[in-house]
Design an enzyme around this catalytic site. Structure first.
Site, PDB file in Angstrom:
ATOM      1  N   CYS A 330      19.241   2.889 -23.447  1.00 13.88           N
ATOM      2  CA  CYS A 330      18.600   2.200 -22.334  1.00 13.88           C
ATOM      3  C   CYS A 330      17.360   1.441 -22.819  1.00 13.88           C
ATOM      4  CB  CYS A 330      18.280   3.181 -21.214  1.00 13.88           C
ATOM      5  SG  CYS A 330      17.990   2.368 -19.620  1.00 13.88           S
ATOM      6  N   HIS A 427      23.280   6.519 -20.110  1.00 13.85           N
ATOM      7  CA  HIS A 427      22.644   7.836 -20.130  1.00 13.85           C
ATOM      8  C   HIS A 427      23.738   8.905 -20.048  1.00 13.85           C
ATOM      9  CE1 HIS A 427      18.526   6.377 -19.689  1.00 13.85           C
ATOM     10  NE2 HIS A 427      18.951   5.577 -18.723  1.00 13.85           N
TER      11      HIS A 427
END
Length: 488
Positions: A330, A427
């Site tokens: 991310c 994630h």
């Protein structure tokens, strides 16, 4: 059937509120009760994507699992994600509405309370019981005005409260008595008892203290819950540095930058018997490692500047020269690129920053977040991968032609030409056993045997429910929820 609400408050942060709510939720679910978790206001940088396309605090997603429900934004209608020491992104019903300084949010609380109460109303219309987690302590005097997270909510919906304290910290009787004494009379009246959490030792030696507490306060001790060794429950916000592998030789390090987010990504590695994972805090020496992982960030450009200030950029360059591997997730993925642009000042002052230059990509931050649960396969051993995306960036560049994942929503991530670096927006990248095996093999670990992380998490939730059954006054709990007729 009339729904009933019970609130679990704590004497301090980390007293065990999240754990107790999770435990009660699974215990009730095992009784056949339609139960749902709720936290009116959460402040955390660990979040989860919901079935209705929003985000909530990670703890409420775990509690939803305990109820065997899909996470929903009504379970945590107000989420605050700090982006500075005095400000936070305010998320209402799963979607960011604004960045606010603390004083601005204080004045906004009346509006936030309306969102909280509407979510609670929807839940009590659908479920038999609502188990509510408080935030911090109800005795924080400076936060009492316009409170929506503790007694302000309890008074608004007229629900009973149980207060939990952590005896492992010491001073448990002072914590409980002091907290109770700082409440108003009406608030004291709705406290129906106490839970003492994380007790280890001979309970006979504690009994005189329990007797005194009950006599002094007029409130019963509803449970003394034991310290559960090796319990794994995803952290609400604080980083869990517990390392279970004592002789692992494969070294993984993760920098703890000031606005690190979703560090629960690394729980499967922290629990992995072949992996020595270390979170490296500020002012801590950076040890050599086989794999460096750059985690997510709530303020990517500011945390990238921190990486440079603390010498991580030079460490990463040296690590790569010696053949080490690097993963960015991310915000960490964005940092690996050539440039990060924030023309609208979404995460701070508007501007742009040079990235680490390790992947041929450029990211531009945009107001609208990408919020979705994802599944697919890694382009490494065709391993199954699943997780979620929470990011505000749009990434472009030639290295995207070598993606890390093929997801139902499209390709994701990028890999370097020399196969030493990869980045992904996913994630939960390590949660699937096959994906974790493939990534660790890519990183250089031989003969990988990854435990089933999902089974571990589920087993520990069951341990918590057993703890409620064995160490709490379950009849009193049933009475508080008007469930005395539920079969045992």
């Amino acid at each position: 059937m009339t729904a009933h609400t019970l609130m679990i408050q704590g004497t301090t942060s980390d007293a065990g509120k999240s754990t107790v709510v999770t435990a009660i939720c699974r215990w009730l679910q095992r009784q056949g009760v339609a139960v749902v978790p709720f936290k009116s206001q959460n402040m955390a940088l660990n979040s989860a994507v919901t079935v209705d396309g929003g985000e909530i605090g990670r703890a409420q997603a775990v509690q939803a699992q305990a109820c065997k429900l899909a996470p929903h934004t009504d379970m945590n209608p107000v989420l605050l994600k700090p982006n500075s020491d005095t400000g936070a992104q305010v998320i209402i019903h799963g979607h960011a509405i604004s960045n606010m300084e603390a004083q601005d949010y204080h004045h906004y609380k009346q509006t936030a309370m309306a969102a909280v109460l509407s979510s609670h109303q929807r839940l009590i219309a659908q479920y038999q019981t609502v188990i509510v987690e408080g935030a911090g302590s109800p005795a924080e005097i400076n936060l009492r005005d316009r409170d929506i997270a503790n007694m302000g909510f309890a008074e608004a919906v007229d629900c009973p409260v149980i207060i939990v304290a952590d005896i492992d910290r010491g001073g448990v009787f002072a914590h409980l008595v002091g907290t109770l004494n700082l409440l108003s009379q009406s608030e004291q009246d709705r406290v129906k008892g106490f839970i003492i959490n994380r007790f280890r030792g001979d309970i006979a030696l504690l009994q005189s203290g329990l007797d005194w507490l009950e006599e002094y306060t007029g409130k019963p001790v509803l449970g003394v819950l034991p310290y559960l060794h090796d319990l794994h429950l995803e952290a609400e916000d604080a980083i869990n540095t517990q390392q279970l592998a004592s002789d692992a030789t494969f070294k993984v390090i993760v920098p703890v930058y000031p606005r690190i987010s979703n560090h629960t990504d690394f729980d499967p590695l922290r629990l992995h018997p072949q992996v020595d994972l270390q979170f490296i805090a500020p002012n801590q020496g950076i040890p050599p490692a086989d794999l460096i992982i750059l985690p997510g960030s709530k303020s990517v450009r500011a945390d990238l500047a921190w990486l440079r200030e603390t010498g991580w950029d030079l460490v990463i360059q040296k690590h790569l020269r010696y053949g080490g591997k690097v993963i960015g997730i991310c915000g960490g993925f964005q940092m690996l690129g050539q440039q990060i642009n924030d023309p609208e000042g979404i995460e701070g002052a508007a501007g742009q920053s040079a990235g680490l230059g390790l992947l041929k990509i450029t990211t531009t931050l945009q107001t609208a977040k990408q919020l979705r649960n994802v599944s697919g396969t890694l382009n490494l051993e065709n391993a199954v991968v699943s997780g979620y995306e929470i990011h505000a960036g749009i990434t472009e560049g030639t290295d995207l032609s070598k993606p890390v994942c093929q997801l139902e929503s499209g390709s994701d991530g990028a890999m370097s030409d020399d196969n030493q670096i990869l980045g992904s927006y996913v994630h939960g990248l390590f949660e699937e056993t096959s994906a974790c095996n493939a990534l660790l093999t890519w990183a250089g670990l031989h003969d990988v045997h990854t435990p089933d992380y999902h089974a571990t998490r589920e087993a520990d939730i069951e341990r918590l429910a057993d703890m409620i059954e064995d160490h709490m006054d379950t009849e009193a709990l049933r009475d508080l929820l008007h469930l005395s007729t539920v079969s045992q």
